[in-house]
Design a protein around this motif. Sequence first.
Motif, PDB file in Angstrom:
ATOM      1  N   MET A   1       0.848  -1.183   0.000  1.00  0.00           N
ATOM      2  CA  MET A   1       0.000   0.000   0.000  1.00  0.00           C
ATOM      3  C   MET A   1       0.891   1.243   0.000  1.00  0.00           C
ATOM      4  SD  MET A   1      -2.898   0.965   2.766  1.00  0.00           S
ATOM      5  CE  MET A   1      -3.861   2.415   2.560  1.00  0.00           C
ATOM      6  N   SER A   2       0.591   2.193  -0.867  1.00  0.00           N
ATOM      7  CA  SER A   2       1.405   3.404  -0.977  1.00  0.00           C
ATOM      8  C   SER A   2       0.530   4.630  -0.797  1.00  0.00           C
ATOM      9  CB  SER A   2       2.085   3.444  -2.346  1.00  0.00           C
ATOM     10  OG  SER A   2       2.886   4.589  -2.442  1.00  0.00           O
ATOM     11  N   LYS A   3       1.017   5.579  -0.027  1.00  0.00           N
ATOM     12  CA  LYS A   3       0.290   6.829   0.196  1.00  0.00           C
ATOM     13  C   LYS A   3       1.114   7.977  -0.366  1.00  0.00           C
ATOM     14  CE  LYS A   3      -0.908   5.166   4.757  1.00  0.00           C
ATOM     15  NZ  LYS A   3      -0.692   5.421   6.159  1.00  0.00           N
ATOM     16  N   LEU A   4       0.444   8.915  -1.061  1.00  0.00           N
ATOM     17  CA  LEU A   4       1.108  10.127  -1.547  1.00  0.00           C
ATOM     18  C   LEU A   4       0.539  11.291  -0.755  1.00  0.00           C
ATOM     19  CD1 LEU A   4       3.035  11.508  -3.517  1.00  0.00           C
ATOM     20  CD2 LEU A   4       1.188  11.629  -5.157  1.00  0.00           C
ATOM     21  N   ASN A   5       1.283  11.737   0.265  1.00  0.00           N
ATOM     22  CA  ASN A   5       0.766  12.766   1.141  1.00  0.00           C
ATOM     23  C   ASN A   5       1.911  13.439   1.876  1.00  0.00           C
ATOM     24  OD1 ASN A   5      -0.483  14.310   3.124  1.00  0.00           O
ATOM     25  ND2 ASN A   5      -2.131  12.825   3.416  1.00  0.00           N
ATOM     26  N   LYS A   6       2.065  14.728   1.656  1.00  0.00           N
ATOM     27  CA  LYS A   6       3.158  15.472   2.286  1.00  0.00           C
ATOM     28  C   LYS A   6       2.960  15.613   3.790  1.00  0.00           C
ATOM     29  CE  LYS A   6       3.844  17.975  -1.936  1.00  0.00           C
ATOM     30  NZ  LYS A   6       3.574  19.146  -2.698  1.00  0.00           N
ATOM     31  N   GLU A   7       1.689  15.607   4.240  1.00  0.00           N
ATOM     32  CA  GLU A   7       1.415  15.802   5.662  1.00  0.00           C
ATOM     33  C   GLU A   7       1.576  14.506   6.460  1.00  0.00           C
ATOM     34  OE1 GLU A   7      -0.841  17.325   3.278  1.00  0.00           O
ATOM     35  OE2 GLU A   7       0.496  19.023   3.562  1.00  0.00           O
ATOM     36  N   CYS A   8       1.549  13.353   5.804  1.00  0.00           N
ATOM     37  CA  CYS A   8       1.584  12.068   6.515  1.00  0.00           C
ATOM     38  C   CYS A   8       2.879  11.311   6.283  1.00  0.00           C
ATOM     39  CB  CYS A   8       0.389  11.209   6.089  1.00  0.00           C
ATOM     40  SG  CYS A   8      -1.173  11.862   6.649  1.00  0.00           S
ATOM     41  N   LEU A   9       3.986  12.016   6.245  1.00  0.00           N
ATOM     42  CA  LEU A   9       5.268  11.326   6.113  1.00  0.00           C
ATOM     43  C   LEU A   9       5.598  10.611   7.414  1.00  0.00           C
ATOM     44  CD1 LEU A   9       7.395  14.000   4.228  1.00  0.00           C
ATOM     45  CD2 LEU A   9       6.524  11.839   3.332  1.00  0.00           C
ATOM     46  N   PRO A  10       6.358   9.538   7.335  1.00  0.00           N
ATOM     47  CA  PRO A  10       6.741   8.832   8.561  1.00  0.00           C
ATOM     48  C   PRO A  10       7.584   9.722   9.482  1.00  0.00           C
ATOM     49  CG  PRO A  10       7.301   7.543   6.612  1.00  0.00           C
ATOM     50  CD  PRO A  10       6.878   8.890   6.138  1.00  0.00           C
ATOM     51  N   GLU A  11       7.634   9.338  10.749  1.00  0.00           N
ATOM     52  CA  GLU A  11       8.436  10.069  11.726  1.00  0.00           C
ATOM     53  C   GLU A  11       9.889  10.111  11.265  1.00  0.00           C
ATOM     54  OE1 GLU A  11       9.592   9.830  16.438  1.00  0.00           O
ATOM     55  OE2 GLU A  11       7.774   8.829  15.727  1.00  0.00           O
ATOM     56  N   GLY A  12      10.490  11.287  11.371  1.00  0.00           N
ATOM     57  CA  GLY A  12      11.884  11.458  10.959  1.00  0.00           C
ATOM     58  C   GLY A  12      12.028  12.067   9.569  1.00  0.00           C
ATOM     59  N   PHE A  13      10.919  12.234   8.838  1.00  0.00           N
ATOM     60  CA  PHE A  13      10.935  12.835   7.501  1.00  0.00           C
ATOM     61  C   PHE A  13      10.106  14.116   7.527  1.00  0.00           C
ATOM     62  CE2 PHE A  13      11.752   8.384   6.854  1.00  0.00           C
ATOM     63  CZ  PHE A  13      12.681   8.346   5.821  1.00  0.00           C
ATOM     64  N   HIS A  14      10.700  15.226   7.077  1.00  0.00           N
ATOM     65  CA  HIS A  14      10.008  16.521   7.071  1.00  0.00           C
ATOM     66  C   HIS A  14      10.240  17.202   5.721  1.00  0.00           C
ATOM     67  CE1 HIS A  14       9.331  16.056  11.361  1.00  0.00           C
ATOM     68  NE2 HIS A  14      10.596  15.655  11.431  1.00  0.00           N
ATOM     69  N   TYR A  15       9.152  17.631   5.079  1.00  0.00           N
ATOM     70  CA  TYR A  15       9.209  18.199   3.736  1.00  0.00           C
ATOM     71  C   TYR A  15       8.914  19.692   3.772  1.00  0.00           C
ATOM     72  CZ  TYR A  15       8.238  18.833  -1.234  1.00  0.00           C
ATOM     73  OH  TYR A  15       8.250  19.264  -2.535  1.00  0.00           O
ATOM     74  N   PHE A  16       9.778  20.466   3.105  1.00  0.00           N
ATOM     75  CA  PHE A  16       9.618  21.917   3.004  1.00  0.00           C
ATOM     76  C   PHE A  16       9.640  22.281   1.516  1.00  0.00           C
ATOM     77  CE2 PHE A  16      11.708  20.790   6.945  1.00  0.00           C
ATOM     78  CZ  PHE A  16      10.888  21.408   7.883  1.00  0.00           C
TER      79      PHE A  16
END
Length: 193
Positions: free
Chosen positions: A1-16
């Motif tokens: 299962m794959s999710k494409l979502n900038k707000e729901c990244l796993p812990e330790g990953f942060h997108y700017f």
Amino acid sequence: MSKLNKECLPEGFHYFPKGISFDKSLALYEHLRTQLPWQQPEIRVYGKMHKIPRLQCFVADQSVNYGYSGKQLDNCGWLPVLSAIRTRLQRQYGQSFNALLLNWYRNGQDTMGWHSDDEQELGHEPMIVSVSLGASRLFKIRNKVTRETNSILLETGSFLVMSGRSQNDFEHSLPKQAKVSQGRINLTFRTVG
């Protein structure tokens, strides 16, 4: 299962998404494309030597040595623009970066397979700041235990910060995207001990 979502990244990953402006990021892509000594080293996969499916360049302080898959990377010096970005990121994240691995994906056929940046020289819980320049590319993150996959579209000028247990608990990849015809350069600032 794959999710494409900038707000729901796993812990330790942060997108700017807008770390560098659109125009500056594209100008920087063109500058680095022509000013760095790009290489395409070979690595051993299942007993056979293969050229990696991308070009790369390693930039670091003189005392730093780094490699992966049993290969030591040739070190070239810091360009002024790369030093300036390093200084900004060090201030922004309170982390000292002494090395930078750049990968040039010339089009959607160039890739990076599943891996973790978990080499001993990077430390137990490294912070890696990834800067994207050029074409948008899909980046996948997979939990090593559950195999659950998250996907994010890395846009030009964006920063992806990987820290904490990101390299211990997850692996990541940049899959082929046949419809992508433009190039992308990825800068990964890291601290090599």
